[in-house]
Scaffold this active site. Structure first.
Site: not given
Length: 396
Positions: A168-169
């Protein structure tokens, strides 16, 4: 060689860990001057994440590449005033403090835009700048859970599965770099800066595809299906005779037909259910048995050669050892080598894409904590006496 496309842009990277700093890395790869601002006593935690060599964090060498590193304590008056002087010269500030933190230090949008109306303030947080979760602490793992990614990942009878890396980052980092360039394009027309509000929980939801519209219109909730797809079959990983694995995809109808002819089961093509991907997916057991049995009788090299000859889609399941020697990656220079003053020859991922006229480049790997503080601040006009005062106050 022409100048890199982002030459002349100055980026202040105030963020820590991954999404915000990764966006700054990608901008630096294509020529932007990136100044990494870290706390004097508490460096970016990515310096200590994962394996190290000779006490040097290897993840930082990747994430910190093409960045000049300085230290400032933004909570101290001297650090605040110096940051404002830097912001006056910058195009973009990237930060990932919890909402309200910069405002607490009198470094919010009001103060930053006052010294530089053309500034782009890019705020990267788990949940965004407003809403009921905005002030919660958060990381990419929570986005992977909240977005629906974990719910659809894994085998049907196993728990939801989180990725073993910063998915997600990383997606948010890509999205943030895009958002910055979009805001800069708008500034070219209007002459005015603005605030970018990037919530890490949102970009991963975008890349998950049409789940919300499926649910909205049909009430459909995508289940966990392991390596199988609800949209096509055969699709998955298959073990070869020599104990390795290959991945097969048949998203296109013509490719699905080629695969079944290759494995000696052309009669399945004539089945009424073979005509669409969704119908094939409902008969995945039959198709997996046909493909899997054929693959299991052959070595990986034999499978890859046969699929290539048949113009069917296949790839070996590789770990990082294979990636480092893969001929396609080698041809693209995807894993490139640079000389690092700390570690010598150092291999890492190259810049994200190739431009024919104004390519990006890795100019150096991540530098030591605060290595460029004096050079950057004296370039800003600070005198040796002012630097001494800042050091004595603990502001740098």
């Amino acid at each position: 060689m022409n100048q890199a496309p982002l030459t002349g842009l100055r980026i202040l990277d105030l963020a820590t860990l991954f999404a915000g700093p990764l966006a700054a890395t990608m901008l630096g790869d294509f020529g932007a001057e990136v100044i990494k601002v870290e706390h004097p006593a508490k460096p970016d935690p990515s310096r200590g994440h994962g394996p190290s060599k000779d006490g040097i964090g290897l993840w930082w060498k990747l994430l910190g590449r093409n960045k000049r590193t300085i230290t400032l304590d933004l909570s101290k008056p001297g650090g605040r005033s110096t940051l404002l002087r830097l912001a006056a010269t910058a195009d973009v500030v990237i930060e990932n403090f919890r909402p309200g933190t910069l405002e607490k230090w009198d470094l919010g949008w009001e103060e930053l835009s006052a010294v530089n109306p053309r500034l782009i303030l890019t705020r990267v947080t788990a949940f965004g700048q407003f809403g009921p979760y905005a002030h919660r602490p958060g990381f990419g793992t929570l986005a992977e859970a909240m977005s629906g990614f974990a719910a659809i990942t894994g085998e049907p009878d196993t728990p939801p599965t989180l990725p073993p890396f910063g998915l997600a980052d990383s997606i948010a980092g890509l999205a943030t770099a895009y958002a910055v360039m979009t805001a800069l394009s708008a500034r070219d027309r209007t002459g005015e800066g603005q605030v970018v509000d990037m919530a890490i929980i949102e970009p991963i939801l975008t890349v998950l595809g049409p789940q919300p519209i499926w649910y909205d219109q049909l009430g459909h909730v995508q289940p966990r299906t392991g390596n199988r797809s609800q949209n096509n079959a055969p699709r998955g990983t298959y073990r070869t005779a020599d104990g390795t694995w290959v991945a097969v995809s048949t998203s296109a109808q013509s490719v699905a037909e080629r695969v079944l002819r290759l494995v000696g089961r052309p009669e399945l093509i004539d089945e009424p259910w073979f005509a669409t991907g969704a119908d094939r997916a409902r008969h995945a057991d039959v198709l997996d048995e046909a493909v899997g049995t054929w693959i299991a009788e052959r070595t990986r090299d034999e499978v890859l050669a046969a699929f290539e000859k048949a113009e069917a889609a296949v790839a070996p399941v590789q770990d990082v050892r294979d990636v480092m020697t893969d001929p396609q990656y080698a041809a693209l220079d995807t894993i490139t080598t640079l000389d690092d003053p700390d570690l010598g020859p150092l291999r890492m991922q190259n810049v994200l894409f190739r431009l024919s006229a104004t390519p990006g480049a890795i100019r150096w790997a991540g530098r030591p904590h605060g290595a460029d503080t004096e050079a950057v601040l004296t370039g800003l006009g600070l005198t040796p006496a002012e630097l001494t005062t800042l050091r004595e106050a603990g502001a740098v």
